[in-house]
Scaffold this motif. Structure first.
Motif, short mmCIF file in Angstrom:
data_model
loop_
_atom_site.label_atom_id
_atom_site.label_comp_id
_atom_site.label_asym_id
_atom_site.label_seq_id
_atom_site.Cartn_x
_atom_site.Cartn_y
_atom_site.Cartn_z
N PRO A 179 0.82 -1.22 0.00
CA PRO A 179 0.00 0.00 0.00
C PRO A 179 0.86 1.27 0.00
CG PRO A 179 -0.83 -1.57 1.61
CD PRO A 179 0.51 -2.09 1.15
N PRO A 180 0.28 2.36 -0.46
CA PRO A 180 1.00 3.64 -0.44
C PRO A 180 1.53 3.96 0.96
CG PRO A 180 -1.07 3.86 -1.62
CD PRO A 180 -1.07 2.50 -1.01
N VAL A 191 5.75 -5.45 6.80
CA VAL A 191 5.62 -4.00 6.90
C VAL A 191 6.23 -3.57 8.23
CG1 VAL A 191 3.99 -2.08 7.05
CG2 VAL A 191 3.55 -3.96 5.46
N ARG A 192 7.20 -2.65 8.15
CA ARG A 192 7.93 -2.23 9.33
C ARG A 192 7.46 -0.89 9.89
NH1 ARG A 192 10.19 -7.07 10.49
NH2 ARG A 192 11.31 -7.91 8.68
N GLY A 193 6.69 -0.17 9.12
CA GLY A 193 6.24 1.15 9.54
C GLY A 193 5.78 1.90 8.31
N PHE A 194 5.77 3.23 8.39
CA PHE A 194 5.44 4.01 7.20
C PHE A 194 6.59 4.97 6.92
CE2 PHE A 194 3.86 6.62 10.63
CZ PHE A 194 4.03 7.93 10.22
N ASN A 195 6.66 5.47 5.71
CA ASN A 195 7.83 6.19 5.21
C ASN A 195 7.81 7.65 5.67
OD1 ASN A 195 10.13 6.87 3.80
ND2 ASN A 195 9.14 6.84 1.79
N MET A 215 -3.62 5.82 9.17
CA MET A 215 -3.93 4.74 8.22
C MET A 215 -3.06 3.52 8.48
SD MET A 215 -4.78 6.62 4.59
CE MET A 215 -3.35 7.70 4.47
N HIS A 216 -1.79 3.75 8.75
CA HIS A 216 -0.90 2.63 9.09
C HIS A 216 -1.42 1.89 10.33
CE1 HIS A 216 2.59 1.05 11.42
NE2 HIS A 216 2.84 0.46 10.26
N LEU A 219 -4.41 -0.32 9.48
CA LEU A 219 -4.11 -1.50 8.67
C LEU A 219 -3.24 -2.51 9.40
CD1 LEU A 219 -3.39 0.26 5.27
CD2 LEU A 219 -5.24 -1.36 5.70
N TYR A 220 -2.40 -2.02 10.33
CA TYR A 220 -1.35 -2.91 10.84
C TYR A 220 -1.22 -2.99 12.36
CZ TYR A 220 0.10 -2.87 6.00
OH TYR A 220 0.11 -3.00 4.63
N ARG A 221 -1.89 -2.17 13.11
CA ARG A 221 -1.63 -2.15 14.55
C ARG A 221 -2.86 -2.40 15.42
NH1 ARG A 221 2.66 -2.89 12.93
NH2 ARG A 221 4.55 -1.62 13.14
N GLN A 222 -4.04 -2.45 14.84
CA GLN A 222 -5.24 -2.57 15.67
C GLN A 222 -5.90 -3.94 15.57
OE1 GLN A 222 -7.69 0.87 14.61
NE2 GLN A 222 -6.77 2.03 16.28
N GLY A 223 -5.30 -4.86 14.84
CA GLY A 223 -5.86 -6.21 14.74
C GLY A 223 -7.16 -6.29 13.96
N LEU A 224 -7.42 -5.30 13.12
CA LEU A 224 -8.65 -5.30 12.34
C LEU A 224 -8.52 -6.18 11.10
CD1 LEU A 224 -9.40 -1.46 12.35
CD2 LEU A 224 -10.37 -3.19 13.87
N THR A 225 -9.63 -6.70 10.64
CA THR A 225 -9.62 -7.31 9.31
C THR A 225 -9.38 -6.21 8.27
OG1 THR A 225 -11.99 -6.99 8.94
CG2 THR A 225 -11.29 -9.03 10.07
N LEU A 226 -8.95 -6.63 7.10
CA LEU A 226 -8.72 -5.63 6.06
C LEU A 226 -10.01 -4.89 5.73
CD1 LEU A 226 -6.89 -4.29 3.98
CD2 LEU A 226 -7.36 -6.21 2.42
N GLN A 227 -11.11 -5.60 5.67
CA GLN A 227 -12.39 -4.96 5.34
C GLN A 227 -12.77 -3.92 6.39
OE1 GLN A 227 -11.78 -8.25 5.29
NE2 GLN A 227 -11.77 -8.50 3.04
N ALA A 228 -12.53 -4.24 7.66
CA ALA A 228 -12.86 -3.30 8.73
C ALA A 228 -11.95 -2.07 8.68
CB ALA A 228 -12.74 -3.98 10.09
N ALA A 229 -10.68 -2.29 8.36
CA ALA A 229 -9.75 -1.16 8.26
C ALA A 229 -10.15 -0.25 7.10
CB ALA A 229 -8.33 -1.68 8.07
#
Length: 263
Positions: A179-180, A191-195, A215-216, A219-229
């Motif tokens: 992802p962007p 994914v290690r973080g965002f730029n 946004m990061h 997608l990556y830190r709250q344990g959400l499904t992709l659809q929920a994010a």
């Protein structure tokens, strides 16, 4: 022949070179090649196929641009390589034309910094202002967004998409869409973080960076499904209006991801 073209260079009849173009010793340019104003072709380069190179590009020695694609389905169809303006293409790079199975065009944008031994395969679409470090390799049909940085020795699987402002570290194995704004590395890819540093250098405001961080986190830190994010992204644009275009960029990318995203 122009004084800018070395007498040992071979320029085929039909090639169209702006009078300001320079061509180094022993380079070979095919009959369907066009090279724009101010571009410089180094020694021992081969530029073939239906290749169009824009203005103010510099191609260093031993590069091969516009050769037919490395695809067994290729049957001699007319396909293209298009290179924009202001690109630096270092030694031993190989860019191939497209295939009839896709759009028929491999396309390189503007102001890209492409280091030695980079391979860009058939039907790739490379945006603007990217950096591809030494030995980065793009398989066929890869799409790379603006301002992307690929670390040295990274490999990108065919049909993979990399979103704008993403960064991949050294020797990354990229087989899922990135992802962007995200920063990845490794094998398997993670994914290690965002730029954040790249965004600061490009003039992103603190508010826009805060939105990317949110946004990061979704997608990556709250344990959400992709659809929920994805469903939660519009709230970020509402909270931080300056980041509406950044959120839209993420939404559009996720809506069209075809290989699953790196998570």
């Amino acid at each position: 022949m122009s004084d800018l073209i070395h007498p040992t260079a071979i320029i085929a009849e039909g090639a169209v070179l702006h009078p300001s173009v320079s061509v180094g010793p022993y380079s070979v340019i095919g009959p369907h090649v066009q090279v724009g104003e101010g571009s410089r072709i180094g020694p021992h380069c081969v530029i073939d196929g239906h290749t169009r190179i824009g203005r103010n590009n510099q191609v260093f020695q031993f590069s091969s641009l516009g050769a037919q694609p490395q695809d067994k389905k290729y049957a001699g169809e007319v396909t293209y390589l298009e290179i924009g303006d202001g690109n630096t293409i270092r030694e031993f790079c190989t860019f191939n034309t497209g295939t009839a199975q896709d759009g028929g065009i491999t396309r390189i944008g503007n102001d890209n910094w492409i280091m030695a031994y980079v391979h860009i395969a058939h039907d790739c679409q490379l945006g603007n202002h990217t950096i591809l470090a030494n030995n980065a390799t793009l398989a066929g049909h890869v799409h790379v967004g603006d301002w992307v940085i690929l670390g040295g020795l990274s490999g990108v699987h065919q049909f993979t998409h990399i979103g704008a402002h993403a960064m991949a570290g050294f020797s990354s194995h990229i087989s899922q869409d990135i992802p962007p704004f995200m920063m990845v590395d490794g094998n398997p890819l993670a994914v290690r973080g965002f730029n954040v540093e790249g965004l600061r250098r490009r003039g992103f405001s603190a508010e826009r960076i805060r939105a990317v961080k949110a946004m990061h986190k979704l997608l990556y830190r709250q344990g959400l499904t992709l659809q929920a994010a994805i469903a939660a992204l519009p709230a970020i644009a509402e909270e931080i209006p300056d980041a509406r275009e950044d959120v839209a960029l993420m939404q559009d990318f996720l809506a069209t991801a075809t290989r699953g995203i790196a998570r």
